[in-house]
Design an enzyme around this catalytic site. Structure first.
Site, PDB file in Angstrom:
ATOM      1  N   GLN A 252      57.022   8.749  20.297  1.00 34.12           N
ATOM      2  CA  GLN A 252      56.457  10.299  19.427  1.00 34.12           C
ATOM      3  C   GLN A 252      55.019   9.998  19.209  1.00 34.12           C
ATOM      4  OE1 GLN A 252      58.893  12.419  19.244  1.00 34.12           O
ATOM      5  NE2 GLN A 252      57.401  13.837  18.991  1.00 34.12           N
ATOM      6  N   HIS A 255      52.162  11.095  21.946  1.00 31.96           N
ATOM      7  CA  HIS A 255      51.999  12.404  22.304  1.00 31.96           C
ATOM      8  C   HIS A 255      50.545  12.767  22.269  1.00 31.96           C
ATOM      9  CE1 HIS A 255      55.612  13.860  23.905  1.00 31.96           C
ATOM     10  NE2 HIS A 255      56.268  13.611  22.725  1.00 31.96           N
ATOM     11  N   GLU A 320      61.554  18.295  14.241  1.00 32.79           N
ATOM     12  CA  GLU A 320      61.768  18.784  15.496  1.00 32.79           C
ATOM     13  C   GLU A 320      62.921  17.855  16.214  1.00 32.79           C
ATOM     14  OE1 GLU A 320      59.194  19.065  19.549  1.00 32.79           O
ATOM     15  OE2 GLU A 320      58.625  17.968  17.999  1.00 32.79           O
ATOM     16  N   HIS A 321      62.673  16.465  16.083  1.00 33.47           N
ATOM     17  CA  HIS A 321      63.858  15.577  16.846  1.00 33.47           C
ATOM     18  C   HIS A 321      64.296  14.980  15.516  1.00 33.47           C
ATOM     19  CE1 HIS A 321      60.480  16.011  19.755  1.00 33.47           C
ATOM     20  NE2 HIS A 321      61.372  16.195  20.640  1.00 33.47           N
ATOM     21  N   ASP A 354      63.659  14.637  26.033  1.00 29.13           N
ATOM     22  CA  ASP A 354      62.456  14.873  26.441  1.00 29.13           C
ATOM     23  C   ASP A 354      62.616  15.333  28.003  1.00 29.13           C
ATOM     24  OD1 ASP A 354      61.049  15.070  24.247  1.00 29.13           O
ATOM     25  OD2 ASP A 354      59.866  13.317  24.698  1.00 29.13           O
ATOM     26  N   HIS A 413      70.159  64.033   9.356  1.00 28.50           N
ATOM     27  CA  HIS A 413      71.122  63.169   9.628  1.00 28.50           C
ATOM     28  C   HIS A 413      72.232  63.975   9.210  1.00 28.50           C
ATOM     29  CE1 HIS A 413      67.982  60.359  10.103  1.00 28.50           C
ATOM     30  NE2 HIS A 413      68.788  59.207  10.210  1.00 28.50           N
TER      31      HIS A 413
END
Length: 421
Positions: A252, A255, A320-321, A354, A413
């Site tokens: 991770q 990245h 996220e993960h 991934d 209406h």
């Protein structure tokens, strides 16, 4: 909560949405709206040094790209594409149209309708990201989107989209491919130019300029979500494999310098073992400069006394993960509800998600998992309701609608209801 912080981040991740970027992106988008292709080409030259007058990638360029990619890489992309498509097809089958007679003469239901067009933004950067092309294009095509545009900035070493990314775009089924990136590319997708028709939704990750552009065009066009730096959170107990954990944290961290690796450990000895493996792996890691900086600045380690505390903290962070490396995963899963994608057990490495497990890797970050999931086939589908009402059904509904319309002061209406009594 008696959570102990064993390792704190050295710095806070700054919001990418600062006023300077907002203003510059706003100006870029305005220029695209006003001057179309002229502005788009000017920005491509200015920011990406792209010299061609034609942004659209030709079929010959696509075919040539296959010649520049090793056959083993092509096989890997084909396998990943197959699995992503297979899972997306199963997901689509789970989204069913519905029709039911709610009462006599009143039939209601919904249809499943794909958007007409979508734009997939595929980032450039230090290395090509063909996996992001697969993840954003394949679900759109499975959903039934007729026109899928893909775009990516030029690779600086070759002056156009990297061959691996082009191959992935083509393999995934993109109908049009453009060499453009940054905020100006998002503007072109959202507003359109003379040479590029606008799309209905834009998906895919990007840098701070892309993220801010997506924020600003949202509403004029659909977007998946606003994404920030990538994240992984690992909940582990004494049964966990420290080598696996260290590798996953570094996967991770490499990245980018803002990526976040987080460990919540239920065992203090495990923490020390993980730190030792981290040190060892970093020594030989080709991406050491990025991974080390990211881990030192943003990496976080917590010690939790019990599993309930670990779960509560994880739900608060909304990663996220989320990896579960504990002895009894079934105890945790029902209690966890804020995450982009869940990786169950020590062999379910985040890296598999991934690339090749079949699930999508375009996922919510920065706590967005509290209210949304990741990109999937449903991102490109609209669930549109309908009703069909007979005179008998109208006779039942009209008095109720008339009363509610009068209560709200909407007398046209009321008239429309009364005429159908």
């Amino acid at each position: 909560m008696s959570i102990k912080i064993i390792k704190k981040p050295n710095s806070e991740i700054k919001s990418e949405n600062n006023s300077q970027i907002r203003e510059k992106v706003s100006d870029i988008l305005l220029q695209i709206q006003k001057n179309g292709d002229e502005a788009l080409l000017e920005f491509c030259r200015k920011f990406d040094n792209y010299q061609s007058e034609n942004l659209r990638i030709s079929s010959k360029q696509i075919q040539d790209a296959y010649k520049h990619i090793d056959s083993e890489y092509i096989k890997a992309l084909e396998t990943a594409a197959y699995r992503i498509k297979k899972f997306a097809l199963y997901q689509k089958e789970a989204i069913k149209p519905l029709e039911i007679e709610l009462s006599a003469g009143v039939t209601v239901g919904h249809r499943i309708i794909p958007v007409s067009s979508s734009g997939s933004y595929v980032p450039g950067g230090r290395y090509p990201l063909p996996s992001s092309a697969l993840m954003s294009i394949i679900p759109a095509k499975v959903a039934g989107v007729e026109r899928v545009i893909a775009c990516s900035p030029p690779d600086k070493s070759i002056g156009t989209i990297h061959p691996a990314t082009l191959v992935a775009m083509d393999m995934a089924g993109a109908d049009e491919i453009y060499c453009m990136g940054g905020a100006h590319a998002i503007g072109a997708l959202a507003f359109g130019t003379k040479s590029i028709a606008p799309v209905d939704i834009v998906v895919g990750p990007g840098n701070q300029w892309v993220t801010e552009a997506k924020r600003q065009v949202s509403g004029s066009v659909g977007i998946d979500f606003i994404a920030g730096p990538s994240e992984v959170l690992i909940i582990a107990d004494k049964t966990a494999n420290p080598a696996f954990i260290a590798a996953d944290l570094l996967a991770q961290s490499e990245h980018d310098p803002n990526a976040r690796g987080i460990l919540i450990s239920l065992d203090e000895n495990l923490i020390q073992e993980v730190l030792e493996y981290l040190k060892t792996y970093l020594n030989d890691l080709p991406t050491q400069s990025v991974a080390k900086r990211s881990w030192e600045n943003n990496g976080t380690i917590y010690f939790a006394d019990n599993i309930i505390e670990a779960v509560e903290l994880s739900n608060k962070i909304a990663p996220e993960h989320l990896e579960l490396q504990v002895s009894d995963v079934n105890l945790l899963i029902p209690k966890l509800y804020n995450y982009g994608s869940l990786f169950i057990g020590p062999w379910s490495a985040e890296v598999f998600g991934d690339y090749v497990s079949g699930t999508n890797h375009i996922l919510p970050t920065m706590k967005a998992a509290r209210y949304t999931g990741g990109v999937w086939v449903g991102t490109f589908l609209k669930v549109a309701s309908y009703q069909q009402i007979s005179p008998e059904g109208a006779e039942e509904l009209a008095p109720i609608a008339s009363e509610l319309a009068e209560l709200e002061g909407l007398f046209a209406h009321k008239l429309a209801s009364d005429l159908r009594k």
